[in-house]
Design a protein around this motif. Structure first.
Motif, PDB file in Angstrom:
ATOM      1  N   ILE A 222      -2.741  -4.114   9.648  1.00 50.19           N
ATOM      2  CA  ILE A 222      -1.344  -4.541   9.603  1.00 50.19           C
ATOM      3  C   ILE A 222      -1.146  -5.526   8.451  1.00 50.19           C
ATOM      4  CG2 ILE A 222       0.414  -5.906  10.792  1.00 50.19           C
ATOM      5  CD1 ILE A 222      -0.535  -4.664  13.420  1.00 50.19           C
ATOM      6  N   HIS A 223      -2.068  -6.487   8.324  1.00 46.92           N
ATOM      7  CA  HIS A 223      -1.990  -7.439   7.212  1.00 46.92           C
ATOM      8  C   HIS A 223      -2.210  -6.734   5.874  1.00 46.92           C
ATOM      9  CE1 HIS A 223      -2.573 -10.415  10.478  1.00 46.92           C
ATOM     10  NE2 HIS A 223      -1.973 -11.252   9.657  1.00 46.92           N
ATOM     11  N   ILE A 224      -3.118  -5.758   5.856  1.00 48.23           N
ATOM     12  CA  ILE A 224      -3.383  -5.008   4.620  1.00 48.23           C
ATOM     13  C   ILE A 224      -2.135  -4.233   4.199  1.00 48.23           C
ATOM     14  CG2 ILE A 224      -4.656  -3.039   3.674  1.00 48.23           C
ATOM     15  CD1 ILE A 224      -7.081  -4.014   5.307  1.00 48.23           C
ATOM     16  N   ALA A 225      -1.485  -3.555   5.167  1.00 46.07           N
ATOM     17  CA  ALA A 225      -0.286  -2.779   4.857  1.00 46.07           C
ATOM     18  C   ALA A 225       0.823  -3.667   4.325  1.00 46.07           C
ATOM     19  CB  ALA A 225       0.185  -2.030   6.105  1.00 46.07           C
ATOM     20  N   MET A 226       0.985  -4.843   4.924  1.00 46.87           N
ATOM     21  CA  MET A 226       2.012  -5.776   4.458  1.00 46.87           C
ATOM     22  C   MET A 226       1.723  -6.241   3.035  1.00 46.87           C
ATOM     23  SD  MET A 226       2.475  -8.008   7.982  1.00 46.87           S
ATOM     24  CE  MET A 226       3.525  -9.222   7.190  1.00 46.87           C
ATOM     25  N   ALA A 227       0.440  -6.477   2.737  1.00 43.81           N
ATOM     26  CA  ALA A 227       0.070  -6.912   1.385  1.00 43.81           C
ATOM     27  C   ALA A 227       0.267  -5.791   0.373  1.00 43.81           C
ATOM     28  CB  ALA A 227      -1.382  -7.383   1.379  1.00 43.81           C
ATOM     29  N   ILE A 228      -0.053  -4.560   0.759  1.00 50.19           N
ATOM     30  CA  ILE A 228       0.085  -3.431  -0.158  1.00 50.19           C
ATOM     31  C   ILE A 228       1.547  -3.162  -0.486  1.00 50.19           C
ATOM     32  CG2 ILE A 228      -0.222  -0.921  -0.366  1.00 50.19           C
ATOM     33  CD1 ILE A 228      -2.826  -1.195   1.171  1.00 50.19           C
ATOM     34  N   LEU A 229       2.421  -3.278   0.516  1.00 53.38           N
ATOM     35  CA  LEU A 229       3.849  -3.025   0.308  1.00 53.38           C
ATOM     36  C   LEU A 229       4.475  -4.030  -0.655  1.00 53.38           C
ATOM     37  CD1 LEU A 229       4.940  -2.079   3.936  1.00 53.38           C
ATOM     38  CD2 LEU A 229       4.634  -0.538   1.976  1.00 53.38           C
ATOM     39  N   LYS A 230       3.838  -5.183  -0.842  1.00 53.40           N
ATOM     40  CA  LYS A 230       4.356  -6.180  -1.775  1.00 53.40           C
ATOM     41  C   LYS A 230       3.947  -5.897  -3.218  1.00 53.40           C
ATOM     42  CE  LYS A 230       4.374  -9.897   1.683  1.00 53.40           C
ATOM     43  NZ  LYS A 230       3.798 -11.210   2.078  1.00 53.40           N
ATOM     44  N   ILE A 231       3.009  -4.960  -3.401  1.00 49.72           N
ATOM     45  CA  ILE A 231       2.560  -4.602  -4.749  1.00 49.72           C
ATOM     46  C   ILE A 231       3.657  -3.808  -5.443  1.00 49.72           C
ATOM     47  CG2 ILE A 231       0.822  -3.390  -6.106  1.00 49.72           C
ATOM     48  CD1 ILE A 231      -1.161  -3.851  -3.832  1.00 49.72           C
ATOM     49  N   LYS A 232       4.045  -4.213  -6.652  1.00 48.41           N
ATOM     50  CA  LYS A 232       5.157  -3.564  -7.359  1.00 48.41           C
ATOM     51  C   LYS A 232       4.764  -2.226  -7.969  1.00 48.41           C
ATOM     52  CE  LYS A 232       7.450  -7.954  -8.423  1.00 48.41           C
ATOM     53  NZ  LYS A 232       7.984  -8.836  -9.487  1.00 48.41           N
ATOM     54  N   SER A 233       3.551  -2.128  -8.487  1.00 46.03           N
ATOM     55  CA  SER A 233       3.104  -0.889  -9.131  1.00 46.03           C
ATOM     56  C   SER A 233       2.773   0.179  -8.088  1.00 46.03           C
ATOM     57  CB  SER A 233       1.878  -1.170  -9.996  1.00 46.03           C
ATOM     58  OG  SER A 233       1.292   0.039 -10.442  1.00 46.03           O
ATOM     59  N   SER A 234       3.395   1.354  -8.221  1.00 48.30           N
ATOM     60  CA  SER A 234       3.129   2.447  -7.281  1.00 48.30           C
ATOM     61  C   SER A 234       1.698   2.960  -7.415  1.00 48.30           C
ATOM     62  CB  SER A 234       4.114   3.605  -7.519  1.00 48.30           C
ATOM     63  OG  SER A 234       4.013   4.083  -8.843  1.00 48.30           O
ATOM     64  N   GLN A 235       1.169   2.933  -8.643  1.00 44.93           N
ATOM     65  CA  GLN A 235      -0.214   3.373  -8.866  1.00 44.93           C
ATOM     66  C   GLN A 235      -1.197   2.425  -8.184  1.00 44.93           C
ATOM     67  OE1 GLN A 235      -1.248   3.771 -12.994  1.00 44.93           O
ATOM     68  NE2 GLN A 235      -3.315   4.543 -12.576  1.00 44.93           N
ATOM     69  N   ALA A 236      -0.931   1.153  -8.255  1.00 41.19           N
ATOM     70  CA  ALA A 236      -1.804   0.161  -7.605  1.00 41.19           C
ATOM     71  C   ALA A 236      -1.712   0.286  -6.088  1.00 41.19           C
ATOM     72  CB  ALA A 236      -1.409  -1.238  -8.048  1.00 41.19           C
ATOM     73  N   ARG A 237      -0.493   0.583  -5.576  1.00 39.89           N
ATOM     74  CA  ARG A 237      -0.348   0.772  -4.132  1.00 39.89           C
ATOM     75  C   ARG A 237      -1.152   1.977  -3.646  1.00 39.89           C
ATOM     76  NH1 ARG A 237       5.246  -0.486  -4.825  1.00 39.89           N
ATOM     77  NH2 ARG A 237       5.709   1.744  -4.781  1.00 39.89           N
TER      78      ARG A 237
END
Length: 314
Positions: A222-237
């Motif tokens: 859950i914490h990982i998903a929240m952190a990933i959703l904050k990443i602006k780059s779609s490739q990095a996500r």
């Protein structure tokens, strides 16, 4: 069978593992299928261990835990499948009481250790994604070794409790275990006394060794998903999600069937269904782990190609 001193009650000295079928032709087919699964599991996990040990680029906490996972997979699939293969071809399908005790303990110890290791691997992904700049500081080698050692201690001690309580019950006959190895619920169903107290002990152990680890893994992601959703780059996500997908896949294959077998009451024990379900967290999980990690992991594939092309890894 042997007689208890001062008592007219007999206790079994060996068990008969019924396996999957009594038809010779069916057993011959199953022998080759399970032999292929076993050899693929051992070679696949062995290859991952070899590549991680040889390639210095893979000497990171993530691959250290993956190496431990591969060792556990090789261990617990070896506690059950070689004997099953022998029983598929042999006329005698017996296992001594002591042999059954040891098989149940080793399988439980390695499987429970893996349960805890999956939590450690989820924590590794949590730190890597949520605190990437502090990853090597937080997950230093000292902590990695302590987490691994703690997983082993908890797994082996919990399995000792489960095995001791199960095998200390009186088994007066019949001694036919409708399973392909000495798994706790299958053996417990043959006890010639009320098993309600032992079931309660197993339920408590299951909460600590199954439900709590699952809860911790879910909380981590859950914490990982929240952190990933904050990443602006779609490739990095996509890259971040990809690093977690492999772990979530093997966790689902392992925890799903295992939770069903050990969390439901013994009164609902179904031999034919349960021994088929147990194949998922025994044989198939050990087979799929190296396939999932190697096919989805660029570093593992790169190290493998180096070995194939040059016969060594730099």
């Amino acid at each position: 069978m042997w007689m208890i001193p001062g008592n007219n009650q007999t206790r079994v000295s060996e068990f008969i593992l019924l396996g999957f079928s009594s038809e010779p032709m069916t057993n011959n087919i199953l022998f080759f299928v399970f032999l292929l699964i076993y050899l693929s599991s051992v070679m696949g996990n062995g290859l991952i261990i070899l590549l991680i040990c040889l390639d210095s680029h893979l000497h990171t906490p993530m691959y250290f835990f993956l190496c431990i996972l591969a060792m556990l997979d090789m261990g617990y699939v070896t506690t059950t499948m070689p004997q099953m293969l022998v029983h598929l071809l042999a006329h005698s399908k017996t296992i001594s009481f002591a042999g059954c005790w040891m098989q149940m303990y080793l399988f439980g110890a390695l499987a429970l250790t893996e349960c805890i290791l999956f939590v450690v691997m989820a924590y590794d992904r949590y730190v890597a994604i949520c605190y990437p700049l502090r990853y090597t500081v937080i997950l230093n080698w000292g902590l990695c070794i302590r987490l691994t050692a703690g997983s082993l201690v908890c797994g082996f001690l919990s399995a000792l409790l489960h095995t001791f309580f199960t095998m200390s019950l009186p088994y007066c006959g019949p001694n036919k275990v409708n399973h392909y190895f000495c798994e706790g619920p299958a053996v417990l169903s043959l006890a010639c006394m009320d098993t309600h107290l032992i079931e309660m002990v197993d339920q408590v152990l299951s909460v600590f060794m199954l439900l709590i680890p699952i809860s911790l893994i879910v909380a981590s992601y859950i914490h990982i998903a929240m952190a990933i959703l904050k990443i602006k780059s779609s490739q990095a996500r996509c890259k971040a999600f990809s690093t977690c997908a492999s772990h979530l896949t093997v966790v689902s294959f392992f925890y799903g069937p295992g939770t069903y077998i050990y969390m439901r009451p013994n009164s609902s024990y179904s031999p034919e269904r349960d021994k088929q379900i147990s194949l998922f967290y025994n044989a198939f999980s050990a087979l799929l782990n190296p396939m999932v990690y190697s096919l989805r992991n660029r570093d593992i594939k790169r190290a493998f190609l180096k070995v194939v092309a040059h016969g060594r890894v730099d």
